[in-house]
Design an enzyme around this catalytic site. Structure first.
Site, PDB file in Angstrom:
ATOM      1  N   ASP A  44       0.841  -1.205   0.000  1.00 18.09           N
ATOM      2  CA  ASP A  44       0.000   0.000   0.000  1.00 18.09           C
ATOM      3  C   ASP A  44       0.874   1.252   0.000  1.00 18.09           C
ATOM      4  O   ASP A  44       0.371   2.372  -0.082  1.00 18.09           O
ATOM      5  CB  ASP A  44      -1.014  -0.013   1.158  1.00 18.09           C
ATOM      6  CG  ASP A  44      -0.373   0.033   2.532  1.00 18.09           C
ATOM      7  OD1 ASP A  44       0.870  -0.064   2.627  1.00 18.09           O
ATOM      8  OD2 ASP A  44      -1.123   0.169   3.519  1.00 18.09           O
ATOM      9  N   SER A  45       2.213   1.059   0.039  1.00 20.36           N
ATOM     10  CA  SER A  45       3.139   2.171  -0.192  1.00 20.36           C
ATOM     11  C   SER A  45       2.873   2.802  -1.550  1.00 20.36           C
ATOM     12  O   SER A  45       3.295   3.925  -1.816  1.00 20.36           O
ATOM     13  CB  SER A  45       4.592   1.677  -0.122  1.00 20.36           C
ATOM     14  OG  SER A  45       4.771   0.520  -0.909  1.00 20.36           O
ATOM     15  N   ASP A  83      -1.332  -6.202  -0.392  1.00 19.20           N
ATOM     16  CA  ASP A  83      -1.314  -5.539   0.922  1.00 19.20           C
ATOM     17  C   ASP A  83      -2.717  -5.015   1.242  1.00 19.20           C
ATOM     18  O   ASP A  83      -3.258  -4.183   0.507  1.00 19.20           O
ATOM     19  CB  ASP A  83      -0.331  -4.356   0.823  1.00 19.20           C
ATOM     20  CG  ASP A  83       0.312  -4.023   2.140  1.00 19.20           C
ATOM     21  OD1 ASP A  83       0.038  -4.707   3.140  1.00 19.20           O
ATOM     22  OD2 ASP A  83       1.120  -3.069   2.152  1.00 19.20           O
ATOM     23  N   GLU A 182       9.403  -4.041  10.407  1.00 17.44           N
ATOM     24  CA  GLU A 182       9.768  -2.736   9.835  1.00 17.44           C
ATOM     25  C   GLU A 182      10.308  -1.795  10.917  1.00 17.44           C
ATOM     26  O   GLU A 182       9.669  -1.597  11.954  1.00 17.44           O
ATOM     27  CB  GLU A 182       8.549  -2.112   9.128  1.00 17.44           C
ATOM     28  CG  GLU A 182       8.876  -0.740   8.546  1.00 17.44           C
ATOM     29  CD  GLU A 182       7.868  -0.203   7.544  1.00 17.44           C
ATOM     30  OE1 GLU A 182       6.933  -0.917   7.142  1.00 17.44           O
ATOM     31  OE2 GLU A 182       8.040   0.976   7.158  1.00 17.44           O
TER      32      GLU A 182
END
Ligand code: KIV
Length: 275
Positions: A44-45, A83, A182
Site C-alpha cells: 500500500d506504499s 497488501d 519494519e
C-alpha cells in the site's frame, strides 16, 4: 509454476536469504519477476510513491486490486502478496476475510499482508483457515502512523520489545507464513528471527532477518521526495528520466523529433489526387 509459501518457509530452514521487492505495475513486475525475485509485494506504499498521498491511509481496496491485477499479469514465477489497506480488516473478522478473498479472487494474488500482531491474530487465523496465506507486518506499521506518532523505530524499550516479540509469536501461532519487521533495532529483529520457525522479512531491521524487502522506487531512485534511512539506492532513475524528458522537449521544440524514421510514409499518387 509460481513460488509457493512452503518454498518460502523452506528457505529459512535452508538458510537461504529471502528477497522481496514491491511492484505496482505490469512493466516493473515483469522485470522483477525475470530477475528471479521470489516474493513481490503490491504494497500500500503505492499510495505514497505512485499515487502521491501523504501516507498509506487513504489507499482503497479498488486501488490495491487495480495494481495487484497489473502485477499478477506481469509475473509468472513470483509469489504475489497483496497488501490489505487501512480499515479493510479491522472492523470484523467477516470483513477481513471477505477483503482478503477479493485479493485472491479479483486481484489474482497468492497471499495477503496485513499490519498488526496480537490485535489482528484472530483475523489472521480465520483467513488462513479459509486457505489464504497471510504475511504479518509488525514494528513500524504505517497505517497506525497517527497512533505511533510518526515514522519512528519501534521495540526499543523493554515493554515495547516484549510487545513486539509477543506480536510476532501471536502471528506465527495464527498461521502467518512470514512476518515483515519494519524499522526495528537490528538486535531485536535478530532475536525475533531466532525465536520463530517462520521467516522474518526486514525493512530497516538489520541483516539478521531471514529476508529483506524494499520499496522498488527507493531502490531505483525514481521517487524524488525523500529517501528513507533503510534504503540503498542502486540507481538514480529520477535523474535519468529528467535528462531524457528534457532532451525530448528540446528535440520537439527544435524539430529534431520526429524524423522520417518515426513517421509513416504514403503513396505520392494518393496525395497528388487530393491536391
Ligand atoms: O507497503 C509496503 O510497501 C510495505 C513494505 C514497506 C513492507 O508494507
Amino acid at each position: 509454476m509460481r513460488v509457493t509459501v512452503s518454498q518460502i518457509k523452506a528457505m529459512k530452514s535452508k538458510g537461504e536469504k529471502i528477497v522481496m521487492l514491491t511492484a505496482y505495475d505490469y512493466a516493473a513486475a515483469r522485470i522483477v519477476d525475470d530477475a528471479g525475485v521470489p516474493l513481490i509485494l503490491v504494497g500500500d506504499s503505492l499510495g505514497m510513491v505512485v499515487l502521491g498521498y501523504q501516507s498509506t491511509i487513504p489507499v482503497t481496496m479498488e486501488e490495491m486490486l487495480h495494481h495487484t491485477r497489473a502485477v499478477v499479469r506481469g509475473t509468472s514465477k513470483a509469489l504475489v502478496v497483496g497488501d490489505m489497506p487501512f480499515m479493510t480488516y479491522h472492523i470484523s473478522t467477516e470483513e477481513a476475510l471477505r477483503n482478503a478473498a477479493r485479493f485472491i479472487q479479483d486481484g489474482g494474488a497468492q497471499a495477503v499482508k496485513l499490519e498488526g500482531g496480537v490485535s489482528v491474530a484472530d483475523k489472521v487465523r480465520r483467513i488462513v483457515e479459509c486457505g489464504i496465506p497471510v504475511m504479518g507486518h509488525i514494528g513500524l506499521t504505517p497505517q497506525s502512523i497517527h497512533q505511533l506518532g510518526g515514522f519512528k523505530a519501534q521495540g526499543k524499550t523493554p515493554e515495547a520489545a516484549a510487545r513486539l516479540l509477543a506480536d510476532a509469536r501471536a502471528l506465527e501461532q495464527a498461521g502467518a507464513f512470514a512476518i515483515v519487521l519494519e524499522t526495528v533495532p537490528a538486535p531485536m529483529a535478530t532475536l525475533i528471527s531466532s525465536k520463530l520457525a517462520v521467516p522474518t522479512i526486514g525493512i530497516g531491521a538489520g541483516p539478521g532477518c531471514d529476508g529483506q524487502v524494499q520499496v522498488i522506487n527507493d531502490l531505483l531512485g525514481s521517487f524524488a521526495d525523500f529517501v528513507p534511512k533503510h534504503a540503498r539506492r542502486y540507481a538514480k532513475l529520477s535523474d535519468i528520466m529528467s535528462t531524457a524528458i528534457s532532451e525530448y522537449r528540446d528535440d520537439v521544440r527544435s524539430g529534431r523529433f520526429p524524423t522520417e524514421e518515426h513517421s509513416i510514409p504514403m503513396d505520392e499518387a494518393v496525395l497528388a489526387d487530393l491536391s
